[in-house]
Design a protein around this motif. Sequence first.
Motif, mmCIF file in Angstrom:
data_model
loop_
_atom_site.group_PDB
_atom_site.id
_atom_site.type_symbol
_atom_site.label_atom_id
_atom_site.label_comp_id
_atom_site.label_asym_id
_atom_site.label_seq_id
_atom_site.Cartn_x
_atom_site.Cartn_y
_atom_site.Cartn_z
ATOM 1 N N LYS A 192 -4.332 -8.537 6.446
ATOM 2 C CA LYS A 192 -3.094 -9.266 6.138
ATOM 3 C C LYS A 192 -2.596 -8.984 4.725
ATOM 4 N N HIS A 193 -3.459 -8.372 3.900
ATOM 5 C CA HIS A 193 -3.104 -8.185 2.490
ATOM 6 C C HIS A 193 -3.021 -6.714 2.073
ATOM 7 N N GLY A 197 -1.433 -3.548 0.855
ATOM 8 C CA GLY A 197 -0.260 -3.388 -0.006
ATOM 9 C C GLY A 197 -0.226 -4.365 -1.160
ATOM 10 N N SER A 198 -1.069 -5.379 -1.141
ATOM 11 C CA SER A 198 -1.043 -6.369 -2.217
ATOM 12 C C SER A 198 -1.945 -5.963 -3.372
ATOM 13 N N LEU A 199 -1.740 -6.606 -4.517
ATOM 14 C CA LEU A 199 -2.481 -6.289 -5.736
ATOM 15 C C LEU A 199 -3.670 -7.205 -5.937
ATOM 16 N N ARG A 239 -4.371 -1.700 -5.809
ATOM 17 C CA ARG A 239 -3.531 -1.967 -4.643
ATOM 18 C C ARG A 239 -4.345 -1.640 -3.400
ATOM 19 N N HIS A 294 -7.300 -12.310 -6.512
ATOM 20 C CA HIS A 294 -6.148 -12.081 -5.640
ATOM 21 C C HIS A 294 -5.383 -13.386 -5.533
ATOM 22 N N GLY A 295 -4.069 -13.311 -5.520
ATOM 23 C CA GLY A 295 -3.236 -14.511 -5.488
ATOM 24 C C GLY A 295 -3.487 -15.435 -4.316
#
Length: 111
Positions: free
Chosen positions: A8-9, A11-13, A27, A79-80
């Motif tokens: 689900k994540h 592409g996220s940083l 990334r 991670h956020g």
Amino acid sequence: MTEAVFEKHVGSLFTMYLYKNNMVFLRLDKVNHVGVKTAPDQTEKPGALALSSIAMTAFSLVFDSNNVEVPQDSYLVDHGVLGRFTMFLVPGLALSGKKTCIAYFSSFKQA
């Protein structure tokens, strides 16, 4: 954490913390399904645990390391959404001129 959670994540940083308060942004490029393996029922053997088959699921995460060479080690990452946790990272292959690093995960459950 599971393969589905990380998918689900893509592409996220992720923020990776290095020594001396330095940080690198990673990334998440890809989640690779490595496989599922089931160990046979061993309950008939002397001293075996009274469990049925155990299934192991394995996957890896490939990160773009922003052209930073990441030495093999355990790192604190943030991670956020997923929060803060430790990952063991190893250097990966350079893909399209980008340096990468890889984390390997496996989980076990009663089948």
